[in-house]
Motif scaffolding. Structure first.
Motif, PDB file in Angstrom:
ATOM      1  N   ASN A 201       0.786  -1.389  -0.108  1.00 24.27           N
ATOM      2  CA  ASN A 201       0.063   0.110   0.010  1.00 24.27           C
ATOM      3  C   ASN A 201       0.702   1.140   0.023  1.00 24.27           C
ATOM      4  OD1 ASN A 201      -2.531   1.473  -0.061  1.00 24.27           O
ATOM      5  ND2 ASN A 201      -2.224   1.573   2.212  1.00 24.27           N
ATOM      6  N   LYS A 202       0.363   2.425  -0.200  1.00 22.99           N
ATOM      7  CA  LYS A 202       1.017   3.656  -0.192  1.00 22.99           C
ATOM      8  C   LYS A 202       1.991   3.890  -1.345  1.00 22.99           C
ATOM      9  CE  LYS A 202       0.362   4.310   4.737  1.00 22.99           C
ATOM     10  NZ  LYS A 202       0.700   5.003   5.772  1.00 22.99           N
TER      11      LYS A 202
ATOM     12  N   ASP B   8       1.670   5.358  -3.967  1.00 21.21           N
ATOM     13  CA  ASP B   8       1.976   6.641  -4.581  1.00 21.21           C
ATOM     14  C   ASP B   8       3.177   7.409  -3.799  1.00 21.21           C
ATOM     15  OD1 ASP B   8       0.321   6.509  -2.178  1.00 21.21           O
ATOM     16  OD2 ASP B   8      -0.012   8.532  -2.220  1.00 21.21           O
ATOM     17  N   LEU B   9       3.580   6.863  -2.757  1.00 16.52           N
ATOM     18  CA  LEU B   9       4.713   7.679  -2.156  1.00 16.52           C
ATOM     19  C   LEU B   9       6.151   6.824  -2.243  1.00 16.52           C
ATOM     20  CD1 LEU B   9       2.978   7.796   1.616  1.00 16.52           C
ATOM     21  CD2 LEU B   9       2.876   9.602  -0.057  1.00 16.52           C
TER      22      LEU B   9
ATOM     23  N   ASP C  25      -2.734   1.904  -4.042  1.00 20.19           N
ATOM     24  CA  ASP C  25      -2.733   3.331  -3.172  1.00 20.19           C
ATOM     25  C   ASP C  25      -4.250   3.374  -2.702  1.00 20.19           C
ATOM     26  OD1 ASP C  25      -3.179   5.680  -2.915  1.00 20.19           O
ATOM     27  OD2 ASP C  25      -2.805   6.872  -4.636  1.00 20.19           O
ATOM     28  N   ALA C  26      -4.481   2.829  -1.635  1.00 20.70           N
ATOM     29  CA  ALA C  26      -5.897   2.685  -0.939  1.00 20.70           C
ATOM     30  C   ALA C  26      -6.557   4.102  -0.724  1.00 20.70           C
ATOM     31  CB  ALA C  26      -5.735   2.143   0.503  1.00 20.70           C
ATOM     32  N   GLN C  27      -5.468   5.084  -0.435  1.00 22.07           N
ATOM     33  CA  GLN C  27      -5.937   6.333  -0.225  1.00 22.07           C
ATOM     34  C   GLN C  27      -6.740   6.972  -1.447  1.00 22.07           C
ATOM     35  OE1 GLN C  27      -3.401   9.721   1.098  1.00 22.07           O
ATOM     36  NE2 GLN C  27      -4.861   9.934   2.808  1.00 22.07           N
TER      37      GLN C  27
ATOM     38  N   ILE D  74       0.697  -4.234  10.303  1.00 18.92           N
ATOM     39  CA  ILE D  74       1.117  -3.511  11.621  1.00 18.92           C
ATOM     40  C   ILE D  74       0.518  -2.241  11.555  1.00 18.92           C
ATOM     41  CG2 ILE D  74       3.467  -4.837  11.481  1.00 18.92           C
ATOM     42  CD1 ILE D  74       4.553  -1.841  10.549  1.00 18.92           C
ATOM     43  N   PRO D  75       0.575  -1.334  12.439  1.00 19.96           N
ATOM     44  CA  PRO D  75      -0.252  -0.153  12.572  1.00 19.96           C
ATOM     45  C   PRO D  75       0.150   0.683  11.598  1.00 19.96           C
ATOM     46  CG  PRO D  75       0.332  -0.841  14.603  1.00 19.96           C
ATOM     47  CD  PRO D  75       1.216  -1.885  13.758  1.00 19.96           C
TER      48      PRO D  75
ATOM     49  N   VAL E 116      -0.199   1.144   8.224  1.00 20.16           N
ATOM     50  CA  VAL E 116      -0.188   0.789   6.947  1.00 20.16           C
ATOM     51  C   VAL E 116      -1.251   1.057   6.298  1.00 20.16           C
ATOM     52  CG1 VAL E 116       1.881  -1.140   7.236  1.00 20.16           C
ATOM     53  CG2 VAL E 116      -0.484  -1.616   7.481  1.00 20.16           C
ATOM     54  N   GLY E 117      -2.232   1.338   6.611  1.00 20.28           N
ATOM     55  CA  GLY E 117      -3.417   1.645   5.894  1.00 20.28           C
ATOM     56  C   GLY E 117      -4.702   0.908   5.738  1.00 20.28           C
ATOM     57  N   LYS E 118      -4.689  -0.165   6.845  1.00 23.31           N
ATOM     58  CA  LYS E 118      -5.868  -0.911   6.964  1.00 23.31           C
ATOM     59  C   LYS E 118      -7.059  -0.557   6.972  1.00 23.31           C
ATOM     60  CE  LYS E 118      -3.905  -2.631  10.587  1.00 23.31           C
ATOM     61  NZ  LYS E 118      -2.713  -1.783  10.965  1.00 23.31           N
ATOM     62  N   SER E 119      -7.488   0.406   7.783  1.00 22.54           N
ATOM     63  CA  SER E 119      -8.665   1.161   8.093  1.00 22.54           C
ATOM     64  C   SER E 119      -8.953   1.755   6.760  1.00 22.54           C
ATOM     65  CB  SER E 119      -8.738   2.193   9.154  1.00 22.54           C
ATOM     66  OG  SER E 119      -8.157   1.494  10.176  1.00 22.54           O
ATOM     67  N   THR E 120      -8.126   2.541   6.151  1.00 20.85           N
ATOM     68  CA  THR E 120      -8.347   3.282   4.792  1.00 20.85           C
ATOM     69  C   THR E 120      -8.930   2.236   3.763  1.00 20.85           C
ATOM     70  OG1 THR E 120      -6.509   4.672   5.554  1.00 20.85           O
ATOM     71  CG2 THR E 120      -7.158   4.556   3.184  1.00 20.85           C
TER      72      THR E 120
HETATM   73  P1  G4P Z   1      -4.126   1.363   9.905  1.00 22.46           P
HETATM   74  O1  G4P Z   1      -5.443   1.239   9.864  1.00 22.46           O
HETATM   75  O2  G4P Z   1      -3.140   0.561   9.340  1.00 22.46           O
HETATM   76  O3  G4P Z   1      -3.459   1.721  11.261  1.00 22.46           O
HETATM   77  O4  G4P Z   1      -3.839   2.796   8.906  1.00 22.46           O
HETATM   78  P2  G4P Z   1      -4.658   3.919   8.546  1.00 22.46           P
HETATM   79  O5  G4P Z   1      -5.992   3.345   7.443  1.00 22.46           O
HETATM   80  O6  G4P Z   1      -5.282   4.584   9.671  1.00 22.46           O
HETATM   81  O7  G4P Z   1      -3.962   4.977   7.738  1.00 22.46           O
HETATM   82  C1  G4P Z   1      -2.653   5.467   8.285  1.00 22.46           C
HETATM   83  C2  G4P Z   1      -2.491   6.565   7.501  1.00 22.46           C
HETATM   84  O8  G4P Z   1      -1.939   6.575   6.220  1.00 22.46           O
HETATM   85  C3  G4P Z   1      -3.573   7.654   7.429  1.00 22.46           C
HETATM   86  O9  G4P Z   1      -3.144   9.179   7.216  1.00 22.46           O
HETATM   87  C4  G4P Z   1      -4.002   7.454   5.877  1.00 22.46           C
HETATM   88  O10 G4P Z   1      -4.689   8.379   5.181  1.00 22.46           O
HETATM   89  C5  G4P Z   1      -2.665   7.211   5.226  1.00 22.46           C
HETATM   90  N1  G4P Z   1      -2.870   6.340   4.051  1.00 22.46           N
HETATM   91  C6  G4P Z   1      -3.474   5.031   3.797  1.00 22.46           C
HETATM   92  N2  G4P Z   1      -3.235   4.344   2.761  1.00 22.46           N
HETATM   93  C7  G4P Z   1      -2.876   5.415   2.057  1.00 22.46           C
HETATM   94  C8  G4P Z   1      -2.196   5.312   0.579  1.00 22.46           C
HETATM   95  O11 G4P Z   1      -2.313   4.606  -0.122  1.00 22.46           O
HETATM   96  N3  G4P Z   1      -1.384   6.495   0.231  1.00 22.46           N
HETATM   97  C9  G4P Z   1      -1.037   7.476   0.986  1.00 22.46           C
HETATM   98  N4  G4P Z   1      -0.478   8.507   0.758  1.00 22.46           N
HETATM   99  N5  G4P Z   1      -1.514   7.519   2.407  1.00 22.46           N
HETATM  100  C10 G4P Z   1      -2.324   6.492   2.702  1.00 22.46           C
HETATM  101  P3  G4P Z   1      -3.562  10.040   8.457  1.00 22.46           P
HETATM  102  O12 G4P Z   1      -5.082   9.694   8.785  1.00 22.46           O
HETATM  103  O13 G4P Z   1      -3.263  11.409   7.882  1.00 22.46           O
HETATM  104  O14 G4P Z   1      -2.692   9.554   9.680  1.00 22.46           O
HETATM  105  P4  G4P Z   1      -1.169  10.067   9.820  1.00 22.46           P
HETATM  106  O15 G4P Z   1      -0.448  10.379   8.360  1.00 22.46           O
HETATM  107  O16 G4P Z   1      -1.350  11.333  10.472  1.00 22.46           O
HETATM  108  O17 G4P Z   1      -0.543   8.843  10.328  1.00 22.46           O
END
Ligand code: G4P
Length: 287
Positions: free
Chosen positions: A59-60, A62-63, A87-89, A129-130, A132-136
């Motif tokens: 995941n992520k 895009d980064l 890129d789940a977001q 692990i915490p 990594v974007g599970k909830s997203t």
């Molecule tokens: P978790 O359940 O595994 O703990 O992770 P969660 O979904 O809460 O995501 C953690 C952070 O990562 C969130 O940012 C979320 O928006 C970001 N994120 C998840 N998937 C992606 C992705 O594919 N790309 C990008 N760029 N970001 C992603 P946040 O709410 O701003 O938290 P934080 O950055 O302040 O920790």
């Protein structure tokens, strides 16, 4: 540097909870951070998941560095796993993930069908692990069609299921694993990407790690941003480079604040898309 403990109690609890959930599902989506695919895996993941079909999802994406992401996906596939980057977001790659899940279950459903059993929804869980974007991923996967399909027996705690279209059911609470970071470098990578709290490590350790990484893998970034010469990058100690950066920032000898800025800039993508885990094998890939 600070030593970070990985308490056996945490490990046992995480394992127990993950195993309880594992029994309920057909496929585990092992979610990792594409910037640190190996460092964001739980080292005991194979033992925990065992033979359950699994997809390693980076995941992520895009980064992360696009080419290194492809190399990591190829690496996991060479290890016999199904793997893909998402890129789940921004909901990118989710349809592909559904397709891979279907492909993974196809042989099972064919056998069942031969016995006269109709195909049913594929049950999924997300494990990682915490941060990594599970909830997203759960939120993007399920979207507006959140529908609870009822509890399944066999676990002490009631589990809720979310529907993804007609073909999937997803456990609404992901399995959470502990990162393991006896290796100090793994700890630094987890901290840089936000998987563990900043307070656990010293900022200057993180900044030095980052400078070292850039010097080795992306020296032009240091040349462009801080006007270092190639000779300086080859000959200076990392500490001296940090001190020079501190002075360039007008912070005299306050390298702690300079370190914080460097780490902040890394997190804001100011150094571009960096993958801190260097792929183990270099696989020839065509763009
Ligand atoms: P978790 O359940 O595994 O703990 O992770 P969660 O979904 O809460 O995501 C953690 C952070 O990562 C969130 O940012 C979320 O928006 C970001 N994120 C998840 N998937 C992606 C992705 O594919 N790309 C990008 N760029 N970001 C992603 P946040 O709410 O701003 O938290 P934080 O950055 O302040 O920790």
């Amino acid at each position: 540097m600070t030593t970070i403990q990985w308490f056996p109690g945490h490990m046992a609890k995480a394992r127990r909870e993950a195993s309880e959930k594992l029994n309920l599902v057909d496929i585990v989506i092992e979610l990792v951070d594409a910037r640190i695919p190996e460092s964001s895996r739980n080292p005991m993941i194979d033992e925990i998941v065992q033979q359950k079909p699994r997809i390693i999802v980076l995941n992520k994406a895009d980064l992360a560095d696009k080419q290194k992401t492809q190399q990591w996906v190829a690496y996991y596939e060479a290890q016999g796993y199904q793997s893909l980057a998402i890129d789940a977001q921004h909901s990118k790659g989710l349809k592909q993930l559904e397709k891979e899940c279907q492909a993974l279950m196809a042989p099972y459903f064919e056998k069942q069908q031969a016995k006269g059993v109709k195909p049913r929804a594929i049950r999924l869980m997300i494990l990682g692990i915490p941060n990594v974007g599970k909830s997203t991923l759960i939120n993007r996967f399920v979207g507006k069609n959140q529908a609870i399909t009822g509890n399944k027996p066999g676990v002490t705690k009631a589990q809720r299921w979310l529907k993804i279209g007609r073909n999937f059911e997803l456990l609404d609470t992901p399995g959470i694993l502990w990162p393991k970071f006896e290796d100090p470098d793994v700890g630094k990578k987890l901290a840089l990407t936000g998987a563990i709290k900043d307070q656990l490590l010293h900022m200057d350790d993180l900044a030095l790690y980052l400078i070292d990484y850039l010097r080795q893998y992306q020296p032009n970034t240091l040349v462009d941003k801080f006007k270092f010469t190639t000779e300086q990058l080859e000959q200076e100690t990392t500490v001296n480079l940090l001190l020079s950066i501190t002075q360039q920032m007008g912070l005299k000898d306050d390298f702690e604040t300079a370190s914080q800025r460097l780490v902040h800039d890394f997190r804001q993508q100011k150094f571009g898309n960096l993958t801190l885990d260097v792929p183990y094998v270099s696989v020839n890939l065509h763009e």
